[in-house]
Write an enzyme that holds these catalytic residues in place. Structure first.
Site, PDB file in Angstrom:
ATOM      1  N   LEU A   1       0.856  -1.176   0.000  1.00  0.00           N
ATOM      2  CA  LEU A   1       0.000   0.000   0.000  1.00  0.00           C
ATOM      3  C   LEU A   1       0.895   1.230   0.000  1.00  0.00           C
ATOM      4  O   LEU A   1       1.992   1.207   0.568  1.00  0.00           O
ATOM      5  CB  LEU A   1      -0.898   0.039   1.253  1.00  0.00           C
ATOM      6  CG  LEU A   1      -2.005  -1.010   1.384  1.00  0.00           C
ATOM      7  CD1 LEU A   1      -2.734  -0.821   2.709  1.00  0.00           C
ATOM      8  CD2 LEU A   1      -2.976  -0.951   0.223  1.00  0.00           C
ATOM      9  N   ASP A   2       0.430   2.317  -0.621  1.00  0.00           N
ATOM     10  CA  ASP A   2       1.164   3.571  -0.560  1.00  0.00           C
ATOM     11  C   ASP A   2       1.312   4.016   0.887  1.00  0.00           C
ATOM     12  O   ASP A   2       0.484   3.681   1.747  1.00  0.00           O
ATOM     13  CB  ASP A   2       0.420   4.682  -1.319  1.00  0.00           C
ATOM     14  CG  ASP A   2       0.266   4.387  -2.797  1.00  0.00           C
ATOM     15  OD1 ASP A   2       1.058   3.591  -3.327  1.00  0.00           O
ATOM     16  OD2 ASP A   2      -0.661   4.952  -3.394  1.00  0.00           O
ATOM     17  N   ARG A   3       2.332   4.802   1.134  1.00  0.00           N
ATOM     18  CA  ARG A   3       2.511   5.384   2.473  1.00  0.00           C
ATOM     19  C   ARG A   3       1.259   6.147   2.897  1.00  0.00           C
ATOM     20  O   ARG A   3       0.858   6.120   4.061  1.00  0.00           O
ATOM     21  CB  ARG A   3       3.722   6.323   2.464  1.00  0.00           C
ATOM     22  CG  ARG A   3       3.909   7.065   3.782  1.00  0.00           C
ATOM     23  CD  ARG A   3       5.043   8.064   3.746  1.00  0.00           C
ATOM     24  NE  ARG A   3       5.114   8.780   5.015  1.00  0.00           N
ATOM     25  CZ  ARG A   3       5.082  10.097   5.150  1.00  0.00           C
ATOM     26  NH1 ARG A   3       5.019  10.883   4.087  1.00  0.00           N
ATOM     27  NH2 ARG A   3       5.145  10.656   6.342  1.00  0.00           N
TER      28      ARG A   3
ATOM     29  N   THR B   1      -1.848   5.645   2.081  1.00  0.00           N
ATOM     30  CA  THR B   1      -3.071   4.847   2.145  1.00  0.00           C
ATOM     31  C   THR B   1      -3.095   4.004   3.409  1.00  0.00           C
ATOM     32  O   THR B   1      -2.086   3.423   3.795  1.00  0.00           O
ATOM     33  CB  THR B   1      -3.172   3.927   0.920  1.00  0.00           C
ATOM     34  OG1 THR B   1      -3.075   4.715  -0.274  1.00  0.00           O
ATOM     35  CG2 THR B   1      -4.485   3.173   0.906  1.00  0.00           C
TER      36      THR B   1
END
Length: 295
Positions: free
Chosen positions: A138-140, A142
């Site tokens: 996951l993105d930082r 998100t």
């Protein structure tokens, strides 16, 4: 890869490097040139502590010969790291998997200015498990459900689920209200690397990304959307909603990349990985994990 010759330290596994082609008078000269942000005195101190070793665990010194093709191991260190004031929650654990509810702003793995303040290192430190590895990312920015593997021998079976797209993933996002569309609908586009290394963009051509978009509820000043990505492109949900004219609230990348907010954690991206479901490749049993967070 076999177990590294240096142990995990405070949740941090050793890094390694294969020495490339080149002529250097000694190992220290190469390291100082290769990593200009690390002072020579720091490398000397690490070597004095036996924190730089070869593949067999033999300590290396500043005057060790530079040998092309040799693999060296060392610990990555940061002088100062700002604590991220949000905690992850372990939702489930068995002999193969750890399922975690990740908070906003916490990076998945060590990168750039983040080392100890990453989900992987935090979990390794808490669980004492050197082999822990994320099966997906996951993105930082998100938050939500993410799965880690505990065992190398079963890791491939779970990773293949994501490669074969047999995972059911559900996200939620807060964004402006979209008019002129009937829900649910599927949005498709061709996504490619953007002009800046950290963003994506769309271009004409055969679509390579697909998202099913539905409405959960309309709120006074925004809408809560349910998103089902059928592909897993980088920043897919963020770019798709921005392209529809409804960028996710507090998105600092889309539609326009804003200046880096550094350590400001006051405006989280309103994107949540709500749910992951799949048939367990080992047991054949259905699995479902849901985030306990809310937008």
């Amino acid at each position: 890869m076999s177990r590294p010759p240096l142990p995990m330290r405070d949740g941090v596994a050793p890094s390694y490097l294969w020495l490339p082609e080149g002529q250097w008078p000694d190992l220290l000269s190469f390291l100082v040139a290769r990593y200009p942000d690390v002072k020579e005195a720091d490398w000397r101190a690490r070597m004095a502590r036996n924190d730089v070793v070869d593949g067999d665990g033999n300590p290396l010194s500043p005057h060790s010969a530079y040998k092309r093709g040799m693999r060296i191991f060392y610990y990555r260190e940061l002088e100062a790291e700002t604590p991220i004031p949000f905690e992850e929650e372990v939702l489930f654990m068995d002999e193969h998997l750890v399922v975690v509810d990740k908070p906003h702003f916490l990076p998945m793995i060590p990168t750039g200015r983040f080392l100890h303040e990453t989900l992987l290192v935090r979990l390794k430190k808490k669980l004492g498990e050197q082999d822990l590895t994320p099966i997906h990312r996951l993105d930082r920015e998100t938050a939500g459900v993410v799965i880690f593997s505990r065992r190398q021998e079963s890791r491939g079976a779970y990773q293949s689920m994501f490669q074969k797209r047999v995972i059911e993933k559900e996200y939620e996002a807060l964004a402006p209200r979209l008019h002129g569309r009937e829900f649910p609908f599927t949005y498709r586009s061709r996504m490619v690397d953007g002009d800046k290394f950290f963003i994506m963009k769309e271009e004409p051509g055969e679509p390579n990304s697909e998202t099913l978009i539905d409405v959960i509820e309309h709120r006074a000043d925004c809408t809560l959307y349910r998103l089902h990505p059928h592909t897993g492109r980088k920043h897919q949900l963020r770019l798709h909603l921005a392209s529809l004219g409804i960028p996710i609230i507090n998105d600092a990348f889309y539609p326009v990349a804003l200046p880096c907010k550094q350590d400001d954690v006051s405006q989280p991206l309103k994107l949540l990985a709500r749910r992951i479901a799949f048939i367990d490749p080992l047991s054949g049993e259905p699995r479902e994990f849901r985030s306990r967070r809310s937008l």
